[in-house]
Design a protein around this motif. Sequence first.
Motif, short mmCIF file in Angstrom:
data_model
loop_
_atom_site.label_atom_id
_atom_site.label_comp_id
_atom_site.label_asym_id
_atom_site.label_seq_id
_atom_site.Cartn_x
_atom_site.Cartn_y
_atom_site.Cartn_z
N ALA A 1 19.28 -44.85 -71.38
CA ALA A 1 20.13 -44.48 -72.52
C ALA A 1 19.80 -43.07 -73.01
O ALA A 1 20.68 -42.28 -73.35
N ARG A 2 18.49 -42.75 -73.03
CA ARG A 2 18.09 -41.40 -73.43
C ARG A 2 18.67 -40.35 -72.48
O ARG A 2 19.15 -39.30 -72.90
N ALA A 3 18.61 -40.64 -71.18
CA ALA A 3 19.13 -39.71 -70.18
C ALA A 3 20.64 -39.55 -70.34
O ALA A 3 21.18 -38.45 -70.20
N LEU A 4 21.33 -40.65 -70.63
CA LEU A 4 22.78 -40.59 -70.80
C LEU A 4 23.15 -39.76 -72.03
O LEU A 4 24.08 -38.94 -71.98
N ALA B 1 22.59 -36.16 -71.19
CA ALA B 1 23.65 -35.66 -70.30
C ALA B 1 24.92 -35.37 -71.08
O ALA B 1 25.60 -34.37 -70.83
N HIS B 2 25.25 -36.23 -72.04
CA HIS B 2 26.44 -36.00 -72.85
C HIS B 2 26.28 -34.75 -73.72
O HIS B 2 27.23 -33.98 -73.90
N LEU C 1 28.53 -30.46 -75.42
CA LEU C 1 28.20 -29.41 -76.38
C LEU C 1 27.62 -28.17 -75.71
O LEU C 1 27.22 -27.23 -76.41
N ASP C 2 27.53 -28.20 -74.39
CA ASP C 2 27.01 -27.07 -73.63
C ASP C 2 25.60 -26.67 -74.07
O ASP C 2 25.28 -25.51 -74.27
N VAL C 3 24.76 -27.72 -74.26
CA VAL C 3 23.37 -27.53 -74.65
C VAL C 3 22.53 -27.47 -73.38
O VAL C 3 22.80 -28.17 -72.41
N HIS C 4 21.49 -26.63 -73.38
CA HIS C 4 20.60 -26.52 -72.23
C HIS C 4 19.95 -27.89 -71.98
O HIS C 4 19.58 -28.58 -72.93
N PRO C 5 19.82 -28.33 -70.71
CA PRO C 5 19.29 -29.68 -70.41
C PRO C 5 17.92 -29.96 -71.05
O PRO C 5 17.69 -31.06 -71.55
N HIS C 6 17.03 -28.98 -71.04
CA HIS C 6 15.72 -29.19 -71.63
C HIS C 6 15.83 -29.41 -73.13
O HIS C 6 15.19 -30.31 -73.70
N LEU C 7 16.64 -28.62 -73.78
CA LEU C 7 16.86 -28.77 -75.22
C LEU C 7 17.55 -30.10 -75.54
O LEU C 7 17.22 -30.75 -76.55
N ALA C 8 18.48 -30.52 -74.69
CA ALA C 8 19.16 -31.80 -74.89
C ALA C 8 18.17 -32.96 -74.79
O ALA C 8 18.23 -33.91 -75.57
#
Length: 83
Positions: A6-9, A12-13, A18-25
């Motif tokens: 769920a955290r990964a999902l 990913a959303h 929101l075009d957030v960097h993956p590490h920041l997301a």
Amino acid sequence: MIPYAARALIAAHLTDELDVHPHLATLTTAALADRLAADGWHITSTPPARPVAPRAREAGRTRRGLARRLLPRRTRTNGDATS
């Protein structure tokens, strides 16, 4: 507790929508999950149990009890009566 899937999902959303960097997301999702857990929220992967009506719980016992009453019974024979 939020499952890792769920955290990964959620991360990913955040990245896609929101075009957030993956590490920041990922960090944002972890912080959000920790804050929700501290407030008492729990997200699990198993659905909550449905409440069961009392009569539905009794139905199995009733059927078993009825089956026991309808089965032919063995009769005891007194061993002293034959001698």
